[in-house]
Design a protein around this motif. Structure first.
Motif, short mmCIF file in Angstrom:
data_model
loop_
_atom_site.label_atom_id
_atom_site.label_comp_id
_atom_site.label_asym_id
_atom_site.label_seq_id
_atom_site.Cartn_x
_atom_site.Cartn_y
_atom_site.Cartn_z
N HIS A 60 0.87 -1.18 0.00
CA HIS A 60 0.00 0.00 0.00
C HIS A 60 0.91 1.22 0.00
CE1 HIS A 60 -3.24 -2.79 1.54
NE2 HIS A 60 -3.91 -2.08 0.66
N LEU A 68 -1.64 2.53 -8.58
CA LEU A 68 -3.08 2.51 -8.88
C LEU A 68 -3.51 3.74 -9.68
CD1 LEU A 68 -4.57 1.04 -5.57
CD2 LEU A 68 -4.27 -0.11 -7.77
N THR A 78 -5.33 3.41 -13.19
CA THR A 78 -6.56 4.18 -13.48
C THR A 78 -6.45 4.87 -14.84
OG1 THR A 78 -6.92 4.51 -11.13
CG2 THR A 78 -8.06 6.02 -12.60
N GLU A 120 -18.53 1.85 -3.31
CA GLU A 120 -17.31 1.38 -3.98
C GLU A 120 -16.51 0.53 -2.99
OE1 GLU A 120 -14.40 4.34 -5.10
OE2 GLU A 120 -13.25 2.88 -6.26
N CYS A 158 -11.78 0.66 -2.37
CA CYS A 158 -11.54 1.89 -3.14
C CYS A 158 -10.09 2.36 -3.08
CB CYS A 158 -12.45 3.00 -2.63
SG CYS A 158 -12.16 3.37 -0.88
N ILE A 163 -10.15 5.72 -8.37
CA ILE A 163 -11.34 5.53 -9.20
C ILE A 163 -12.51 6.36 -8.68
CG2 ILE A 163 -13.09 3.75 -9.74
CD1 ILE A 163 -10.56 3.62 -11.48
N GLU A 175 -14.03 -9.11 4.07
CA GLU A 175 -14.11 -10.53 4.44
C GLU A 175 -14.32 -10.72 5.94
OE1 GLU A 175 -12.76 -13.26 1.47
OE2 GLU A 175 -10.76 -12.52 1.98
N ARG A 207 -13.68 -2.96 -8.08
CA ARG A 207 -12.73 -3.02 -9.19
C ARG A 207 -11.37 -3.48 -8.70
NH1 ARG A 207 -9.13 0.47 -11.84
NH2 ARG A 207 -9.47 0.81 -14.06
N HIS A 265 -8.39 -10.73 -4.79
CA HIS A 265 -7.60 -10.78 -3.55
C HIS A 265 -8.37 -11.43 -2.39
CE1 HIS A 265 -4.53 -8.39 -5.44
NE2 HIS A 265 -5.44 -7.51 -5.81
C1 LIG Z 1 -5.73 -3.39 -6.73
S1 LIG Z 1 -6.39 -2.32 -5.51
C2 LIG Z 1 -7.76 -1.58 -6.42
C3 LIG Z 1 -8.16 -0.24 -5.90
C4 LIG Z 1 -9.30 0.41 -6.72
N1 LIG Z 1 -10.51 -0.35 -6.62
C5 LIG Z 1 -8.88 0.57 -8.16
O1 LIG Z 1 -9.47 -0.06 -9.04
O2 LIG Z 1 -7.95 1.34 -8.40
C6 LIG Z 1 -7.22 -3.43 -4.41
C7 LIG Z 1 -7.74 -2.74 -3.17
O3 LIG Z 1 -8.60 -3.67 -2.48
C8 LIG Z 1 -8.36 -3.56 -1.11
N2 LIG Z 1 -8.76 -4.81 -0.46
C9 LIG Z 1 -8.21 -6.04 -0.61
N3 LIG Z 1 -8.85 -6.92 0.18
C10 LIG Z 1 -9.83 -6.23 0.82
C11 LIG Z 1 -10.82 -6.59 1.79
N4 LIG Z 1 -10.91 -7.83 2.25
N5 LIG Z 1 -11.66 -5.63 2.25
C12 LIG Z 1 -11.56 -4.35 1.80
N6 LIG Z 1 -10.63 -3.95 0.91
C13 LIG Z 1 -9.78 -4.87 0.41
C14 LIG Z 1 -6.87 -3.29 -1.00
O4 LIG Z 1 -6.52 -2.72 0.25
C15 LIG Z 1 -6.64 -2.37 -2.18
O5 LIG Z 1 -6.77 -1.02 -1.81
#
Ligand SMILES: C[S@@+](CC[C@H](N)C(=O)[O-])C[C@H]1O[C@@H](n2cnc3c(N)ncnc32)[C@H](O)[C@@H]1O
Length: 272
Positions: free
Chosen positions: A14, A22, A26, A50, A53, A58, A103, A119, A124
């Protein structure tokens, strides 16, 4: 390591490196994401949840798309990303953010939304279907669920290159090792079908680059995975440095071609 309370953890770093990666993703892929949203009926005035995010790369575009009367509630499990997002949007009254792990936490919102957008998050998650079920409880009857995820099988380059192939394999490997699904895009439509969403629509794209920011995104992705690759023992520090340098070199060749993983866009509607 970014760990969720349940012990699952996200494959990428992060922070500033993750957020700037990211931002590039985008710029590369928002045009097709936007086109998909618009053709699925997203329009001004809608409310949007969203999920995942990040730092809001985004969110800014969603805000523009939903225009006057629309608003976005974004959430992410990473506190630092949400802090960055809150700073970026400190002047906006039509956007708000929460720290939530999809989760682990029970989702509680005081309203239902016209659109739920997710998105590059589902890949993950250990159980993407369960998470979609959780999310769609907050969809209005007739509301639209849209997700974009990946299928790592779609990665290719020209000419054949060992560093590209190795880093493509490592991307898939670490997502899977960290509890996600690098092939999530292939079964996403069937998940929406199981959850009884209607008018399911799927589109697949494979972005390929000969030059520019898209080409640089490939080594940047490896860089953002570096910490995780070392932590999981998939590479030693020196081997990682060597791989990154060879990949950068390949991407700097003027006639080499590199692809990103396949992106799968999928939409479905909640029955009225
Ligand atoms: C690849 S980034 C995508 C960010 C944004 N949606 C975009 O398209 O640019 C994945 C994001 O999902 C978040 N993430 C992963 N697992 C998650 C979970 N269990 N709950 C909430 N956020 C989660 C991560 O912290 C990360 O910020």
């Amino acid at each position: 390591m970014t760990e969720s309370p349940g012990g699952l953890h996200y494959a990428f770093v992060h922070g500033v490196l993750g957020a700037s990666r990211l931002e590039i993703l985008t710029r590369l892929s928002w045009p097709s994401s936007q086109n998909f949203l618009v053709t699925q009926g997203v329009r001004e005035g809608m409310s949007c949840l969203e999920a995942g995010c990040g730092a809001g790369a985004i969110t800014r575009h969603l805000q523009g798309l939903l225009g006057k009367g629309g608003f976005v509630t974004g959430f992410d499990m990473d506190e630092e990303s949400i802090e960055l997002a809150r700073k970026k949007f400190s002047d906006s009254r039509d956007v708000n953010f929460r720290v939530l792990d999809l989760e682990i936490n029970d989702l509680v919102f005081d309203q239902q939304f016209d659109l739920i957008y997710c998105r590059h998050v589902l890949e993950h998650l250990s159980d993407p279907e369960a998470s979609i079920r959780k999310l769609t409880r907050y969809l209005k009857p007739g509301g639209l669920f849209v997700a974009q995820t990946i299928d790592c099988e779609g990665q290719y380059c020209w000419p054949d290159n060992a560093a590209y192939q190795k880093s493509a394999g490592l991307l898939a490997r670490i997502i899977d090792i960290r509890g996600g699904h690098s092939d999530c895009g292939r079964w996403l439509p069937s998940m929406l079908r199981k959850l009884k969403l209607l008018r399911i629509h799927v589109e697949v794209e494979n972005l390929v680059y000969l030059e520019g920011e898209g080409k640089l995104f490939v080594p940047l992705t490896l860089e953002a995975l570096g910490k995780g690759l070392l932590e999981e023992g998939l590479l030693e520090k020196e081997a990682f440095r060597q791989l990154l340098s060879e990949l950068r070199q390949f991407c700097n060749e003027s006639d080499s071609i590199v692809s990103l993983p396949r992106f799968v866009h999928c939409a479905g509607r909640k029955p009225c």
